[in-house]
Scaffold this motif. Structure first.
Motif, short mmCIF file in Angstrom:
data_model
loop_
_atom_site.label_atom_id
_atom_site.label_comp_id
_atom_site.label_asym_id
_atom_site.label_seq_id
_atom_site.Cartn_x
_atom_site.Cartn_y
_atom_site.Cartn_z
N ASP A 16 -84.41 48.48 -52.01
CA ASP A 16 -85.49 47.50 -51.92
C ASP A 16 -86.81 48.22 -52.18
N THR A 32 -89.37 43.75 -50.87
CA THR A 32 -88.21 42.95 -51.28
C THR A 32 -87.09 43.09 -50.26
N ASP A 38 -83.46 46.69 -56.29
CA ASP A 38 -84.81 46.53 -56.85
C ASP A 38 -85.39 47.93 -57.01
N SER A 54 -84.96 44.39 -61.22
CA SER A 54 -84.00 43.99 -60.20
C SER A 54 -82.67 43.70 -60.88
N ARG A 56 -80.54 41.68 -59.66
CA ARG A 56 -80.12 40.34 -59.27
C ARG A 56 -79.92 39.44 -60.49
#
Length: 166
Positions: A16, A32, A38, A54, A56
């Protein structure tokens, strides 16, 4: 402030983003909290925003306010974001991580909109860095994928034109 990726503030092993004020005794501010990694934070010149990669939802470049807030997807599939010195553009690499797959460098306005490929005359490019005046980008480049021996640095113009091997 210093922005960095770490797993130290999470209970799991994903990365993060945090910012650390440089004042003595200050504590990090976690930006985050997504279960995906990230990383690769880049401050805007005024410090108001951070661009980052990221993993994601398939990966991409996101923006977040410099002291935290809502993350915003800027572009899917990007890595290694870097703000231009005037803060209007973000340069980034496309493709997957590593030298064995295709990679190109693009620039995109911070507000989104149309992206533009740079260094079109170099078959494999990655990891752009802006010159201080914003008139050029330094990129890692090679004449073909999976050819580490030919990897070199190139100067390219965001306006287009021939790239110059350093």
């Amino acid at each position: 402030l210093v922005a960095y990726a770490s797993d130290r503030l999470s209970n799991v092993t994903n990365l993060d983003l945090s910012v650390q004020p440089l004042a003595a005794g200050s504590h990090p501010i976690r930006l985050t909290q997504n279960p995906a990694d990230d990383m690769n934070p880049s401050f805007s010149p005024d410090g108001g925003q951070i661009a980052f990669f990221s993993s994601r939802e398939g990966g991409g470049i996101y923006l977040i306010p410099g002291l935290g807030g809502t993350e915003r997807l800027l572009v899917r599939g990007g890595r290694y974001p870097r703000f231009s010195p005037d803060g209007r553009w973000i340069a980034y690499s496309s493709g997957t991580r590593g030298y064995q797959s295709e990679s190109k460098v693009f620039i995109i306005p911070v507000g989104g909109d149309t992206l533009k490929q740079v260094a079109v005359d170099i078959p494999w490019t990655s990891e752009p860095v802006w010159s201080p005046d914003g008139r050029r980008l330094l990129v890692a480049g090679a004449p073909k994928t999976n050819d580490l021996a030919s990897l070199d640095f190139w100067l390219v113009s965001p306006e287009g034109g021939a790239s110059e091997k350093t």
